[in-house]
Design a protein around this motif. Structure first.
Motif, PDB file in Angstrom:
ATOM      1  N   GLY A  68       0.614  -0.899   0.057  1.00  0.00           N
ATOM      2  CA  GLY A  68       0.070   0.536  -0.262  1.00  0.00           C
ATOM      3  C   GLY A  68       1.148   1.402   0.460  1.00  0.00           C
ATOM      4  N   GLN A  69       1.752   1.025  -0.441  1.00  0.00           N
ATOM      5  CA  GLN A  69       2.949   2.535  -0.525  1.00  0.00           C
ATOM      6  C   GLN A  69       3.231   2.900  -1.485  1.00  0.00           C
ATOM      7  N   ARG A  70       3.092   4.087  -1.951  1.00  0.00           N
ATOM      8  CA  ARG A  70       3.325   4.584  -2.926  1.00  0.00           C
ATOM      9  C   ARG A  70       4.896   4.973  -3.283  1.00  0.00           C
ATOM     10  N   VAL A  71       5.710   4.389  -4.339  1.00  0.00           N
ATOM     11  CA  VAL A  71       6.848   4.075  -4.577  1.00  0.00           C
ATOM     12  C   VAL A  71       7.242   5.550  -5.772  1.00  0.00           C
ATOM     13  N   ILE A  72       8.289   5.496  -5.832  1.00  0.00           N
ATOM     14  CA  ILE A  72       9.245   6.192  -6.851  1.00  0.00           C
ATOM     15  C   ILE A  72      10.116   5.449  -6.641  1.00  0.00           C
ATOM     16  N   GLU A  73      10.351   5.247  -8.074  1.00  0.00           N
ATOM     17  CA  GLU A  73      11.523   3.869  -8.296  1.00  0.00           C
ATOM     18  C   GLU A  73      12.254   4.934  -9.087  1.00  0.00           C
ATOM     19  N   MET A  74      13.705   4.973  -8.358  1.00  0.00           N
ATOM     20  CA  MET A  74      14.874   5.662  -8.417  1.00  0.00           C
ATOM     21  C   MET A  74      16.409   4.739  -9.017  1.00  0.00           C
ATOM     22  N   PRO A  75      16.954   3.993  -9.723  1.00  0.00           N
ATOM     23  CA  PRO A  75      18.058   3.644 -10.382  1.00  0.00           C
ATOM     24  C   PRO A  75      18.756   3.918 -10.522  1.00  0.00           C
ATOM     25  N   HIS A  76      20.039   4.165  -9.748  1.00  0.00           N
ATOM     26  CA  HIS A  76      21.469   4.706 -10.520  1.00  0.00           C
ATOM     27  C   HIS A  76      22.028   3.565 -11.176  1.00  0.00           C
ATOM     28  N   PRO A  77      22.819   3.801 -12.552  1.00  0.00           N
ATOM     29  CA  PRO A  77      24.126   3.369 -12.150  1.00  0.00           C
ATOM     30  C   PRO A  77      25.329   2.583 -12.094  1.00  0.00           C
ATOM     31  N   VAL A  78      25.860   1.808 -12.091  1.00  0.00           N
ATOM     32  CA  VAL A  78      27.102   1.501 -10.808  1.00  0.00           C
ATOM     33  C   VAL A  78      27.854   2.187 -11.628  1.00  0.00           C
ATOM     34  N   GLU A  79      27.652   3.227 -12.498  1.00  0.00           N
ATOM     35  CA  GLU A  79      28.642   4.510 -12.996  1.00  0.00           C
ATOM     36  C   GLU A  79      28.764   5.799 -12.832  1.00  0.00           C
ATOM     37  N   ALA A  80      27.779   6.075 -11.759  1.00  0.00           N
ATOM     38  CA  ALA A  80      27.409   6.933 -11.221  1.00  0.00           C
ATOM     39  C   ALA A  80      27.968   7.201 -10.047  1.00  0.00           C
ATOM     40  N   THR A  81      29.367   8.002 -10.039  1.00  0.00           N
ATOM     41  CA  THR A  81      29.933   7.491  -8.885  1.00  0.00           C
ATOM     42  C   THR A  81      30.286   9.142  -8.280  1.00  0.00           C
ATOM     43  N   ASP A  82      29.280  10.170  -8.651  1.00  0.00           N
ATOM     44  CA  ASP A  82      29.289  11.355  -7.928  1.00  0.00           C
ATOM     45  C   ASP A  82      28.567  11.052  -6.751  1.00  0.00           C
ATOM     46  N   ILE A  83      28.828  10.472  -5.705  1.00  0.00           N
ATOM     47  CA  ILE A  83      27.743  10.783  -4.896  1.00  0.00           C
ATOM     48  C   ILE A  83      27.104  11.930  -3.860  1.00  0.00           C
ATOM     49  N   ALA A  84      27.565  12.979  -4.670  1.00  0.00           N
ATOM     50  CA  ALA A  84      27.095  14.430  -3.890  1.00  0.00           C
ATOM     51  C   ALA A  84      25.717  14.697  -5.368  1.00  0.00           C
ATOM     52  N   ALA A  85      26.056  14.570  -6.496  1.00  0.00           N
ATOM     53  CA  ALA A  85      25.244  14.447  -7.413  1.00  0.00           C
ATOM     54  C   ALA A  85      23.708  13.809  -7.496  1.00  0.00           C
ATOM     55  N   ASN A  86      24.242  12.092  -6.723  1.00  0.00           N
ATOM     56  CA  ASN A  86      22.971  11.525  -6.963  1.00  0.00           C
ATOM     57  C   ASN A  86      22.295  12.113  -5.969  1.00  0.00           C
ATOM     58  N   MET A  87      23.114  11.900  -5.078  1.00  0.00           N
ATOM     59  CA  MET A  87      22.238  12.797  -3.633  1.00  0.00           C
ATOM     60  C   MET A  87      21.046  14.099  -4.088  1.00  0.00           C
ATOM     61  N   ARG A  88      21.688  15.224  -4.700  1.00  0.00           N
ATOM     62  CA  ARG A  88      21.316  16.490  -5.459  1.00  0.00           C
ATOM     63  C   ARG A  88      19.845  15.179  -5.674  1.00  0.00           C
TER      64      ARG A  88
END
Length: 179
Positions: A68-88
Motif C-alpha cells: 500500500g505504499q506509493r513508490v518512486i523508483e530511482m535506479p542509478h547505474p554503477v557508473e554514477a559514482t558522484d555521490i553528491a550529485a546522486n544525493m542532490r
C-alpha cells in the motif's frame, strides 16, 4: 574490485542534522537502487550489475506497492559514482514527490568476504529550516532499518539466487519490524 562510493556511506555521513523537522507524512518512498561493483574497463560487467540492481529495486518496489505504499523508483547505474550529485537528485525527487522515506537497495559482490550481498536500508527524510545548494530543504536522517542477506560468492550460489525472493524476504522483514 569493490568501490566504496555507495549511497549507504553518504547516508551515514549526511544523517543526524540539526534543525530538522519531519518531512511530509505520506506513504511515499523513494527506492534508490545502485550497485557498487563498477568496472572502469568493462562496460559489459557494468551492464550486468546494472540489470541485476535495477531488477532488485523493481522487486523491492513491487513488494512495497503491494503493502500500500506509493513508490518512486530511482535506479542509478554503477557508473554514477558522484555521490553528491546522486544525493542532490535523490533529495530533489523526494521533495518533488512529497516522499518521507528512502529505501536503498543494492546487490554486490564483496570480494573481501567472498560473499554476495543483498541489502535493504531505510532512512527517513526530514525537512530542514534552511535552503541547501541542491535546491531542496530535505535532508536524510539516520538509518532506521537495515537488513542484509549474505550468500557465498560461488557460481552455484549465483545460479540459484532469485532476486524477487530476496526482495520479498527483506521487505517482509522491514514491514514486520514497523508494525
Amino acid at each position: 574490485m569493490r568501490f566504496t562510493f555507495s549511497l549507504s556511506l553518504f547516508l551515514a555521513l549526511a544523517s543526524g542534522t540539526a534543525n530538522a523537522q519531519e518531512a511530509p507524512a505520506s506513504k511515499c518512498v523513494v527506492v534508490f537502487s545502485q550497485g557498487s561493483n563498477m568496472s572502469p574497463s568493462d562496460p559489459q560487467v557494468n551492464r550486468m550489475w546494472n540489470r541485476l540492481n535495477d531488477s532488485f529495486g523493481q522487486f523491492v518496489s513491487a513488494e512495497l506497492k503491494g503493502a500500500g505504499q506509493r513508490v518512486i523508483e530511482m535506479p542509478h547505474p554503477v557508473e554514477a559514482t558522484d555521490i553528491a550529485a546522486n544525493m542532490r537528485r535523490l533529495l530533489k525527487k523526494a521533495q518533488q514527490e512529497g516522499c518521507n522515506l528512502i529505501v536503498s537497495t543494492s546487490m554486490y559482490a564483496d570480494q573481501q568476504t567472498h560473499q554476495f550481498m543483498s541489502t535493504l536500508r531505510i532512512n527517513p527524510i526530514t525537512a530542514e529550516r534552511r535552503e541547501f545548494p541542491a535546491g531542496t530543504n530535505y535532508a536524510i536522517a539516520q538509518e532506521t532499518f537495515k537488513k542484509e542477506q549474505a550468500d557465498p560468492l560461488t557460481k552455484e550460489t549465483l545460479d540459484r539466487l532469485v532476486a524477487s525472493d530476496i526482495a520479498k524476504s527483506l521487505v517482509g522483514d522491514y514491514l514486520n519490524a514497523t508494525k
